[in-house]
Design a protein around this motif. Structure first.
Motif, mmCIF file in Angstrom:
data_model
loop_
_atom_site.group_PDB
_atom_site.id
_atom_site.type_symbol
_atom_site.label_atom_id
_atom_site.label_comp_id
_atom_site.label_asym_id
_atom_site.label_seq_id
_atom_site.Cartn_x
_atom_site.Cartn_y
_atom_site.Cartn_z
ATOM 1 N N THR A 221 20.122 2.583 -7.440
ATOM 2 C CA THR A 221 18.948 1.855 -6.972
ATOM 3 C C THR A 221 18.479 0.945 -8.097
ATOM 4 N N VAL A 222 18.633 -0.369 -7.892
ATOM 5 C CA VAL A 222 18.285 -1.341 -8.922
ATOM 6 C C VAL A 222 16.933 -1.947 -8.557
ATOM 7 N N LEU A 223 15.908 -1.511 -9.273
ATOM 8 C CA LEU A 223 14.534 -1.911 -8.963
ATOM 9 C C LEU A 223 13.699 -1.857 -10.231
ATOM 10 N N SER A 224 12.671 -2.690 -10.281
ATOM 11 C CA SER A 224 11.683 -2.553 -11.352
ATOM 12 C C SER A 224 10.929 -1.247 -11.133
ATOM 13 N N GLU A 225 10.300 -0.743 -12.187
ATOM 14 C CA GLU A 225 9.502 0.471 -12.020
ATOM 15 C C GLU A 225 8.343 0.229 -11.058
ATOM 16 N N ALA A 226 7.777 -0.967 -11.089
ATOM 17 C CA ALA A 226 6.673 -1.289 -10.180
ATOM 18 C C ALA A 226 7.127 -1.185 -8.720
ATOM 19 N N ASP A 227 8.334 -1.688 -8.412
ATOM 20 C CA ASP A 227 8.841 -1.622 -7.039
ATOM 21 C C ASP A 227 9.231 -0.192 -6.655
ATOM 22 N N LEU A 228 9.815 0.549 -7.596
ATOM 23 C CA LEU A 228 10.143 1.952 -7.326
ATOM 24 C C LEU A 228 8.866 2.715 -6.959
ATOM 25 N N ARG A 229 7.813 2.452 -7.708
ATOM 26 C CA ARG A 229 6.529 3.114 -7.454
ATOM 27 C C ARG A 229 5.898 2.649 -6.151
ATOM 28 N N ALA A 230 6.076 1.397 -5.804
ATOM 29 C CA ALA A 230 5.440 0.862 -4.595
ATOM 30 C C ALA A 230 6.159 1.295 -3.323
ATOM 31 N N ILE A 231 7.500 1.405 -3.372
ATOM 32 C CA ILE A 231 8.289 1.667 -2.160
ATOM 33 C C ILE A 231 8.677 3.135 -2.016
ATOM 34 N N HIS A 232 9.202 3.716 -3.085
ATOM 35 C CA HIS A 232 9.845 5.033 -2.954
ATOM 36 C C HIS A 232 8.997 6.221 -3.406
ATOM 37 N N LEU A 233 8.004 5.981 -4.256
ATOM 38 C CA LEU A 233 7.222 7.096 -4.782
ATOM 39 C C LEU A 233 6.104 7.587 -3.858
ATOM 40 N N PRO A 234 5.434 6.713 -3.078
ATOM 41 C CA PRO A 234 4.261 7.161 -2.317
ATOM 42 C C PRO A 234 4.468 8.388 -1.425
ATOM 43 N N PRO A 235 5.600 8.531 -0.697
ATOM 44 C CA PRO A 235 5.741 9.735 0.123
ATOM 45 C C PRO A 235 5.766 11.024 -0.704
ATOM 46 N N PHE A 236 6.287 10.938 -1.934
ATOM 47 C CA PHE A 236 6.299 12.128 -2.796
ATOM 48 C C PHE A 236 4.891 12.441 -3.301
ATOM 49 N N GLN A 237 4.123 11.400 -3.560
ATOM 50 C CA GLN A 237 2.728 11.594 -3.933
ATOM 51 C C GLN A 237 1.984 12.295 -2.792
#
Length: 590
Positions: A221-237
């Protein structure tokens, strides 16, 4: 005088349910040897470990891989198997119960006769958090009835490329859908973990598994940390806020670094920033992928444990893992404080689940496996997951009475196909693999007086006297890896031939698409009178018929953007590409 090993007679603090969990954990930890602690961190597959192994090696957990089941594959056999492994744990000096994990990802799907619910993509189309919570509770009851206390679900991946073979395990392409449907965790775990049918839930796969380049399973997965946090992290939060008991790490990499060795994302972000207090489990042999060569090394074991993985899924090489981790602690590569932290997290959940008080199967739930009430709930979920994408001339809903209906297609009368992967076996399979109602059976049962329903898989025998033809087509079962579609994403030749046969008689054609993702259909669509996306509905095909005949209006909305052509992959909401149907699209009846 207390005999060695007879801890129940001793009434030690950790065995006193009236004491706070933290007090019990601290007391138990103070009594454990290093071997007992390493055993707690080790998860072996049922096929490569015995009850005696659980006793000898102090194993903390057993799992069933996809399709790994006792013989005969019945709910009672599962309960007996579970209790046998637990007897092994109860024979250890400290009598620490083992915890057993399964992938019950759309129902208790390894067990023949269990209720199979729609896969997550269909649940995403419902946009109904309350329904999804009810499903979690029903799954927990069926899982509890077989003794199992830990479910490797839900998958909270945000699938960004429909080529990915796990797209159907995603609730949708935007994080808000998965976050809102994290209610399934509350359904599985109940209001408290020691409730009668509560099982430990698992948020997976942390993090970014749905964002790999090309939809490549286990890819990068090639993404900035900002995009990783915006797209993929919220469901885990959202999952952490719901008190999810465990988190499973993804096979995938983030910007070239394997997640199984990513201390920043596991320890700093998940455990630190998000405040996750449960335990982290690796995926199947996941530690073996850190250096890219086959066979895990001491360096990989150290990297994974120091990164924050608490329990390690080492299905067959678990003895090697135990020996390796012991040596890595002895030489100072893995601090004892990390071993204690992992044990504290694992033991806390075992105490919270009530396993020390009730280690064996609660057989009062065994009869719920495949129960009528659960199948009724699954049928409701199927109805609510149907997305009507086209309905030219209001060909739907179908008249129940005095109608003449022709049904064709490989997915019309095939329970295995409509359930998809992760059903009885890992990749799933076609045919009558478990009890259920096929879509054809649902249509036949719904048809009223004076209505003829004729079925031919290939469409042979249709003539112009039929008022409507239903083609139930799409994909056949697959799971991770084998499900990746790197080339065409169109219907296969047989499906197209069936549809053309039906159209050739001038009869209006309704296409019911059974698939784990959007397919490339734009060039065919003008020739179809109606299109219903049924996703992978599971065992209760009557829910599809409920919508076809108008007993219920279609209410499902697309959980992902539908491509105009495969060349658009990846296509997602807001990326400027023109879709065939946008995210959230879905018609209803007038």
């Amino acid at each position: 005088m207390t005999l060695p090993g007879s801890v129940h007679a001793a009434g030690l603090p950790y065995q006193d349910p009236s004491l706070p969990v933290a007090t019990r954990v601290a007391d138990l930890l103070s009594r454990m040897t290093l071997d007992e602690k390493i055993g707690q961190m080790t998860q072996a597959e049922r096929g490569s470990a015995s009850a005696t192994d659980v006793t000898t090696y102090r194993l903390g957990s057993i799992l069933s891989g996809g399709g790994s089941a006792p013989t005969p594959n019945t709910a009672t056999s599962w309960a007996d198997m579970y209790d046998s492994f637990q007897t092994g744990a109860m024979a250890t000096p400290l009598q620490i119960p083992m915890i057993y994990g399964v992938d019950a990802v759309h129902g208790h799907n390894n067990v023949v006769g269990a209720t199979i619910f729609p896969h997550n993509i269909g649940l995403g189309a419902t946009r109904d958090p309350a329904l999804v919570q009810q499903i979690g509770q029903a799954v927990a009851e069926e899982v509890s009835g077989t003794g199992i206390d830990w479910d490797f679900a839900p998958c909270l991946c945000v699938a960004r490329n429909d080529r990915w073979g796990r797209t159907y395990e995603s609730f949708g392409e935007v994080p808000s859908i998965a976050s809102s449907l994290s209610t399934i965790i509350t359904g599985l775990q109940g209001t408290s973990l020691n409730g009668p049918s509560s099982v430990l839930a698992t948020a997976k796969h942390y993090v970014g598994d749905g964002g790999t380049e090309g939809g490549d399973d286990q890819g990068n997965t090639v993404l900035s940390e900002a995009d990783l946090r915006a797209i993929h992290l919220p469901p885990f939060q959202a999952a952490v806020q719901r008190g999810v008991g465990s988190v499973m790490i993804s096979y995938s990499s983030w910007n070239g670094v394997k997640m199984h060795g990513n201390k920043y994302l596991i320890t700093d972000v998940l455990k630190g920033e998000l405040g996750f207090s449960g335990f982290v489990v690796s995926d199947w042999n996941g530690i073996d992928q850190i250096d890219g060569t086959t066979g895990f090394t001491a360096a990989e074991v150290t990297a994974a444990v120091n990164a924050g993985i608490d329990m390690v899924m080492v299905p067959t090489a678990w003895k090697n893992f135990i020996t390796t981790l012991r040596a890595e602690v002895a030489n100072g590569h893995v601090p004892l404080s990390r071993i204690d932290d992992a044990n504290r997290r694992i033991l806390t959940k075992k105490f919270e689940l009530g396993l020390f008080e009730k280690p064996y199967t609660d057989r009062s739930f065994t009869a719920t496996v495949g129960s009528a009430a659960h199948r009724t709930l699954a049928r409701q979920a199927v109805r609510q997951s149907q997305v009507l994408l086209k309905n030219a001339g209001n060909v739907l809903p179908l008249a129940k009475d005095n109608n003449k209906i022709f049904v064709a297609g490989k997915n019309a009368d095939n329970i295995g196909n409509q359930c998809g992967g992760w059903t009885i076996s890992w990749q799933g399979s076609s045919g009558n693999i478990t009890p259920g109602t096929s879509i054809l059976q649902g249509i036949r049962a719904a048809a009223g007086p004076g209505t003829t329903v004729t079925y031919s898989q290939r469409g042979s025998g249709i003539d112009s006297t039929y008022k409507v033809a239903i083609a139930v087509v799409g994909e056949t079962p697959y799971a991770e890896g084998q499900g990746d579609r790197t080339g065409t994403m169109s219907l296969d030749r047989d499906d197209l031939r069936v549809i053309n046969t039906l159209r050739g008689k001038g009869v209006p054609v309704v296409v019911v698409l059974v698939s784990g993702r959007p397919l490339d259909i734009a060039t065919e669509l003008p020739n179809w009178n109606a299109l219903l996306a049924s996703w992978l509905p599971g065992t209760e095909g009557a829910g599809v018929a409920d919508v076809l005949f108008g007993d219920y209006k279609p209410t499902g909305k697309l959980p992902s953007t539908w491509m105009t052509s495969v060349s658009q992959q990846p296509i997602n909401d807001g990326d400027g590409k023109t879709p065939l149907f946008p995210l959230g699209y879905g018609l209803t009846y007038p």
